[in-house]
Write an enzyme that holds these catalytic residues in place. Sequence first.
Site, mmCIF file in Angstrom:
data_model
loop_
_atom_site.group_PDB
_atom_site.id
_atom_site.type_symbol
_atom_site.label_atom_id
_atom_site.label_comp_id
_atom_site.label_asym_id
_atom_site.label_seq_id
_atom_site.Cartn_x
_atom_site.Cartn_y
_atom_site.Cartn_z
ATOM 1 N N LYS A 11 -17.180 -14.244 -1.436
ATOM 2 C CA LYS A 11 -18.020 -15.414 -1.131
ATOM 3 C C LYS A 11 -18.392 -16.100 -2.461
ATOM 4 O O LYS A 11 -17.610 -16.051 -3.407
ATOM 5 C CB LYS A 11 -19.250 -15.021 -0.328
ATOM 6 C CG LYS A 11 -18.907 -14.137 0.876
ATOM 7 C CD LYS A 11 -20.024 -14.066 1.857
ATOM 8 C CE LYS A 11 -19.709 -13.013 2.892
ATOM 9 N NZ LYS A 11 -20.420 -13.194 4.141
ATOM 10 N N HIS A 93 -13.461 -19.115 8.117
ATOM 11 C CA HIS A 93 -14.586 -18.180 8.050
ATOM 12 C C HIS A 93 -15.777 -18.821 8.770
ATOM 13 O O HIS A 93 -15.987 -20.028 8.693
ATOM 14 C CB HIS A 93 -14.926 -17.868 6.591
ATOM 15 C CG HIS A 93 -15.877 -16.727 6.451
ATOM 16 N ND1 HIS A 93 -17.227 -16.864 6.657
ATOM 17 C CD2 HIS A 93 -15.676 -15.414 6.163
ATOM 18 C CE1 HIS A 93 -17.819 -15.684 6.496
ATOM 19 N NE2 HIS A 93 -16.896 -14.787 6.200
HETATM 20 C C1 PEP Z 1 -17.421 -11.674 5.570
HETATM 21 O O1 PEP Z 1 -18.053 -12.486 4.911
HETATM 22 O O2 PEP Z 1 -16.263 -11.927 5.883
HETATM 23 C C2 PEP Z 1 -18.084 -10.427 5.956
HETATM 24 C C3 PEP Z 1 -17.496 -9.660 6.816
HETATM 25 O O3 PEP Z 1 -19.297 -10.153 5.352
HETATM 26 P P1 PEP Z 1 -20.114 -8.767 5.409
HETATM 27 O O4 PEP Z 1 -19.134 -7.655 5.207
HETATM 28 O O5 PEP Z 1 -21.113 -8.878 4.311
HETATM 29 O O6 PEP Z 1 -20.756 -8.696 6.772
#
Ligand code: PEP
Length: 246
Positions: A11, A93
Site C-alpha cells: 500500500k 483493490h
Molecule cells: C490488502 O490490502 O490487500 C490486504 C489484504 O490487507 P490486510 O492484509 O492488511 O488486511
Amino acid sequence: MRRKLVVGNWKMNGSRPANAELLAALVAARPFGCDVAVCVPFVFLGETAAQLAGSDLRWGAQDVSAQAEGAYTGEVSAAMLHECGCRYAIVGHSERRAYHAESDELVAAKAQAALGRGVTPIVCVGETLEQRDAGQTEAVVKRQLSAVIHTLAHCAAEMVVAYEPVWAIGTGRTATPEQAQAVHAVLRAQLQAATGHADRMRILYGGSVKADNARALFAMPDIDGGLIGGASLKAADFIAICRAGG
Ligand code: PEP
C-alpha cells in the site's frame, strides 16, 4: 497441482531504508517453496527491481493505467511497469474501488492493459459487510469477475484473482477458511465455465492474513495463496506467511 503464490501489498507504506532492510530479509530467507512477490509504490519499483534481481522473488505495482500513453497526468502505463521488470499489477483493490470510484469496467480495462504488456493482473474482488449480511456475496463477486472475464476474453486464464472481502481488509477480522473456500469455489466454477482452464488459475485470499492463520487458509483446496497487506511490512511475519505457502 497449482503452486502457491504469496504477494505482499505494501500500500502507501515504506521508505528507502525500511524497504532495503525488508527486501534483504526476504532474499536471505529463501527458498520458500512457493512463489513470492511484493507489490510496492511506483516510486520504489526501480530500487526493488535492483535489490531482487537475480533472486526468484518477483515484484509488481499496486495499480496500472488503462491507457497506453499520452496526456494522463499522474498515471503509470503497463509498458512502464514492464520496463521496470514488474511481473504483477494489482487491479481493482477495494481501496481503489472505494476511494477512486473505480468501476468494474475500468478495472477490466486496466487488467487488459496490463496483460497486453505481459504484466499479470491480480484482479481483486470482494463484498462489503452490508452486501454479505444481505446475502449478496456471490452475486457481487461474480459481477466483478464477469466484467474482467468479458474484457479479457480468450486471455482470461492468464490473470490471477484475489478474493478480498472488504470487511476483512485491515480490520483484523479474517474470513474463516470455510467462508473463504466457499467463495473461492464459486469463483473457480465461474472461471472454469469461462476459460476451461480454471484448474491452473490461482485464486488468492486477502484480508487480515497473519502468520497464525495463513496455514489453515492455504490448506483449503481452492485457496492458492494470499494477498497480504499489513503483515507484508514486517519481515518476520511475511516470511512466516510465505513459509506457510511452501
Ligand atoms: C490488502 O490490502 O490487500 C490486504 C489484504 O490487507 P490486510 O492484509 O492488511 O488486511
